[in-house]
Design a protein around this motif. Structure first.
Motif, mmCIF file in Angstrom:
data_model
loop_
_atom_site.group_PDB
_atom_site.id
_atom_site.type_symbol
_atom_site.label_atom_id
_atom_site.label_comp_id
_atom_site.label_asym_id
_atom_site.label_seq_id
_atom_site.Cartn_x
_atom_site.Cartn_y
_atom_site.Cartn_z
ATOM 1 N N PHE A 44 0.754 12.617 -4.566
ATOM 2 C CA PHE A 44 0.180 13.245 -3.378
ATOM 3 C C PHE A 44 -0.125 12.304 -2.223
ATOM 4 C CE2 PHE A 44 -0.546 16.042 -6.922
ATOM 5 C CZ PHE A 44 0.003 17.212 -6.439
ATOM 6 N N ARG A 45 0.485 11.119 -2.245
ATOM 7 C CA ARG A 45 0.355 10.229 -1.097
ATOM 8 C C ARG A 45 1.406 9.129 -1.170
ATOM 9 N NH1 ARG A 45 -5.625 8.447 -2.433
ATOM 10 N NH2 ARG A 45 -5.507 10.521 -3.241
ATOM 11 N N LEU A 46 1.642 8.574 -0.020
ATOM 12 C CA LEU A 46 2.479 7.391 0.095
ATOM 13 C C LEU A 46 1.561 6.251 0.518
ATOM 14 C CD1 LEU A 46 5.359 9.025 2.158
ATOM 15 C CD2 LEU A 46 5.367 8.535 -0.285
ATOM 16 N N LEU A 47 1.912 5.049 0.149
ATOM 17 C CA LEU A 47 1.155 3.875 0.568
ATOM 18 C C LEU A 47 2.079 2.989 1.393
ATOM 19 C CD1 LEU A 47 -0.601 2.968 -2.793
ATOM 20 C CD2 LEU A 47 -1.517 4.312 -0.912
ATOM 21 N N VAL A 48 1.560 2.448 2.477
ATOM 22 C CA VAL A 48 2.351 1.610 3.374
ATOM 23 C C VAL A 48 1.673 0.245 3.494
ATOM 24 C CG1 VAL A 48 3.237 1.411 5.721
ATOM 25 C CG2 VAL A 48 3.085 3.651 4.650
ATOM 26 N N SER A 49 2.502 -0.813 3.465
ATOM 27 C CA SER A 49 1.962 -2.167 3.547
ATOM 28 C C SER A 49 2.969 -3.092 4.212
ATOM 29 C CB SER A 49 1.659 -2.687 2.138
ATOM 30 O OG SER A 49 1.261 -4.039 2.177
ATOM 31 N N ARG A 50 2.485 -4.023 5.003
ATOM 32 C CA ARG A 50 3.351 -5.055 5.590
ATOM 33 C C ARG A 50 3.474 -6.265 4.662
ATOM 34 N NH1 ARG A 50 6.026 -3.312 9.680
ATOM 35 N NH2 ARG A 50 4.946 -2.072 11.217
ATOM 36 N N ASP A 51 2.472 -6.459 3.772
ATOM 37 C CA ASP A 51 2.487 -7.654 2.923
ATOM 38 C C ASP A 51 2.626 -7.346 1.425
ATOM 39 O OD1 ASP A 51 -0.027 -6.662 2.233
ATOM 40 O OD2 ASP A 51 -1.122 -8.293 3.204
ATOM 41 N N GLY A 52 2.662 -6.066 1.042
ATOM 42 C CA GLY A 52 2.769 -5.710 -0.373
ATOM 43 C C GLY A 52 1.471 -5.865 -1.137
ATOM 44 N N GLU A 53 0.385 -6.164 -0.429
ATOM 45 C CA GLU A 53 -0.912 -6.366 -1.073
ATOM 46 C C GLU A 53 -1.998 -5.457 -0.510
ATOM 47 O OE1 GLU A 53 -2.029 -10.482 -1.171
ATOM 48 O OE2 GLU A 53 -0.012 -11.115 -1.739
ATOM 49 N N ASN A 54 -1.990 -5.243 0.792
ATOM 50 C CA ASN A 54 -2.986 -4.391 1.448
ATOM 51 C C ASN A 54 -2.300 -3.099 1.862
ATOM 52 O OD1 ASN A 54 -5.242 -6.410 1.576
ATOM 53 N ND2 ASN A 54 -3.648 -7.527 2.666
ATOM 54 N N ALA A 60 0.339 13.224 1.510
ATOM 55 C CA ALA A 60 1.586 13.968 1.392
ATOM 56 C C ALA A 60 1.254 15.403 0.961
ATOM 57 C CB ALA A 60 2.492 13.305 0.367
ATOM 58 N N PRO A 61 2.067 16.383 1.366
ATOM 59 C CA PRO A 61 1.771 17.774 1.056
ATOM 60 C C PRO A 61 2.144 18.194 -0.365
ATOM 61 C CG PRO A 61 3.776 17.638 2.326
ATOM 62 C CD PRO A 61 3.228 16.244 2.236
ATOM 63 N N GLY A 78 9.735 14.715 -2.801
ATOM 64 C CA GLY A 78 8.724 15.156 -3.747
ATOM 65 C C GLY A 78 8.937 16.572 -4.226
ATOM 66 N N ASN A 79 7.963 17.046 -4.961
ATOM 67 C CA ASN A 79 8.008 18.397 -5.498
ATOM 68 C C ASN A 79 7.933 19.423 -4.379
ATOM 69 O OD1 ASN A 79 8.031 17.092 -7.920
ATOM 70 N ND2 ASN A 79 6.075 17.864 -8.645
#
Length: 169
Positions: A44-54, A60-61, A78-79
């Motif tokens: 139910f969500r995506l995660l975004v990061s420029r450094d792969g750590e934060n 997401a619906p 997704g589903n």
């Protein structure tokens, strides 16, 4: 417990670190990278990061299953028939194909996206906003599980010792 396998010619021990990702809200099920941005898929969500750590969470619906980096950004699936394209990994658009389908995978190559729907069909497109149904008429009961692009073809895995090969024209 998993193992990290490295090529035999690697010397020294790599630095390995396992970190919790509180923003995930569950399992981190896959990670894509492109244009300097990591996109992780979680329920139910995506995660975004420029450094792969934060990580910055993006709601997401529906339950999201996979993300892929493309020449024009990212595509997460997704589903409930939900593909989500993004040019930068930060701003996402929600599209709806068919609420009865769970999109379990996405592959990209040679300018073509393939969405894995399941039994006997996949959806293909050169435009991540307009998909066309590809029915595998010879094998309508083939349960397509996922795949990738290489050597100018998509190879998608299926149950019961089968693969589906698509060659873009």
């Amino acid at each position: 417990m998993g193992a990290l396998l490295l090529p035999a010619d690697c010397t020294g021990n790599p630095q390995v670190e396992v970190r919790p990702v509180e923003e995930a809200g569950g399992s981190v099920e896959g990670v894509a990278f492109g244009e300097g941005v990591f996109v992780a898929v979680t329920p139910f969500r995506l995660l975004v990061s420029r450094d792969g750590e934060n990580w910055q969470p993006i709601r997401a619906p529906a339950r999201m299953n996979e993300a892929e980096s493309t020449e024009v950004g990212f595509l997460a699936v997704g589903n409930a028939g939900i593909p989500m394209p993004s040019r930068d990994g930060v701003h996402w658009e929600t599209l709806r194909l068919n609420p009865d389908w769970d999109l379990s995978g996405v592959a990209y190559g040679n300018g073509v996206c393939v969405l894995v729907v399941g039994l006997g069909e996949a959806w293909v497109s050169r435009d991540p906003k307009r998909f066309h149904r590809l029915e595998v008429a010879a094998q309508p009961s083939l349960d397509i599980l996922g795949g990738d692009f290489g050597n100018n073809r998509f190879t998608l895995g299926g149950r019961v010792f089968r693969v589906l090969i698509l060659r873009p024209k």
